[in-house]
Design a protein around this motif. Structure first.
Motif, short mmCIF file in Angstrom:
data_model
loop_
_atom_site.label_atom_id
_atom_site.label_comp_id
_atom_site.label_asym_id
_atom_site.label_seq_id
_atom_site.Cartn_x
_atom_site.Cartn_y
_atom_site.Cartn_z
N LEU A 89 -25.98 15.81 29.91
CA LEU A 89 -24.65 15.24 29.67
C LEU A 89 -24.50 14.78 28.23
CD1 LEU A 89 -24.16 13.15 32.94
CD2 LEU A 89 -22.88 15.19 32.26
N ARG A 92 -24.08 17.69 26.05
CA ARG A 92 -23.02 18.57 26.56
C ARG A 92 -23.51 20.00 26.78
NH1 ARG A 92 -20.76 14.63 23.71
NH2 ARG A 92 -18.75 13.76 24.25
N GLN A 93 -24.59 20.09 27.53
CA GLN A 93 -25.18 21.41 27.81
C GLN A 93 -24.75 21.89 29.19
OE1 GLN A 93 -29.37 20.76 27.22
NE2 GLN A 93 -29.21 21.03 25.02
N GLY A 94 -23.49 22.15 29.33
CA GLY A 94 -22.96 22.66 30.59
C GLY A 94 -21.83 21.80 31.10
N THR A 95 -21.22 22.30 32.17
CA THR A 95 -20.13 21.55 32.79
C THR A 95 -20.71 20.44 33.65
OG1 THR A 95 -20.09 22.96 34.74
CG2 THR A 95 -18.70 23.64 32.86
N ILE A 96 -19.90 19.46 33.97
CA ILE A 96 -20.38 18.35 34.79
C ILE A 96 -20.80 18.84 36.17
CG2 ILE A 96 -19.67 16.21 35.93
CD1 ILE A 96 -18.08 15.55 33.42
N SER A 97 -20.01 19.74 36.75
CA SER A 97 -20.38 20.25 38.08
C SER A 97 -21.66 21.08 38.01
CB SER A 97 -19.24 21.07 38.67
OG SER A 97 -18.95 22.18 37.85
N GLY A 98 -21.81 21.85 36.95
CA GLY A 98 -23.04 22.64 36.78
C GLY A 98 -24.26 21.76 36.59
N ILE A 99 -24.08 20.70 35.81
CA ILE A 99 -25.19 19.77 35.59
C ILE A 99 -25.54 19.05 36.89
CG2 ILE A 99 -25.81 17.61 34.42
CD1 ILE A 99 -24.18 18.66 31.99
#
Length: 200
Positions: A89, A92-99
């Protein structure tokens, strides 16, 4: 099939090449000079198994019994890996849902792995087994199932996956028999209830 077109799970080395590398002192010097290798293969396995198996299990077994302790301890182990979510997070390595999905997946397999190493520690009474398993798991990573499904010889590869799982399940109890390791193991002697099948 050329060397460039080998699927990612195929190793171009032969067995003897692997042995040569494993006994090469320069290989080990290179590994020992790599901080990430040291963290993943030495420090993390030792410290995590020390905390979550050698320290936590002896506290849980008298209260919960061996079976419940094996499945309670890994929950703490799984939660301890949630710091990866903060990193993802933060950078910012991906979307929140993906994380979030990644975190749930990682929690699941670390909890299962934690139960396995807790089982080994309980049955053998030694920390070496869980530490070596942890180091090996960190080195190998999660099985490349998607790559196996795309492999030109996927039936053979998947057959060996199934064979490995069957042999694992078949040999799990015989290879961790507490009588091999000085029954009763120290952790099992903490159980105030009648020792169950896990300790005998």
């Amino acid at each position: 099939m050329t060397k460039q077109s080998l699927p990612s799970m195929d190793c171009p080395w032969g067995f003897l090449d692997g042995i040569k590398v494993a006994v090469d002192p320069w290989f080990w010097a290179l590994c020992l000079s790599d901080m990430r290798w040291l963290r993943n293969q030495v420090v993390a396995p030792f410290t995590e198994e020390l905390v979550f198996r050698a320290c936590m299990l002896p506290m849980l077994v008298p209260c919960a019994g061996p079976s419940r302790a094996i499945f309670t301890c890994p929950l703490f182990f799984g939660v301890a890996h949630f710091h990866h979510v903060i990193e993802l997070l933060r950078f910012r390595q991906g979307t929140i849902s993906g994380i979030f999905l990644s975190a749930v997946f990682q929690f699941s397999y670390t909890a299962v792995f934690g139960a396995y190493t807790a089982f080994i520690f309980l049955r053998t009474g030694h920390l070496a087994g869980p530490v070596l398993c942890h180091s090996f798991c960190n080195y190998m990573g999660f099985p490349a199932l998607s790559t196996a499904l795309e492999h030109p010889h996927r039936l053979i590869v998947l057959s060996f996956y199934v064979l490995g799982v069957l042999l694992f399940l078949l040999l799990l109890f015989p290879m961790t028999d507490p009588h091999f390791y000085g029954w009763p193991t120290p952790i099992c002697s903490l159980d105030s209830t009648q020792p169950g099948s896990l300790c005998s």
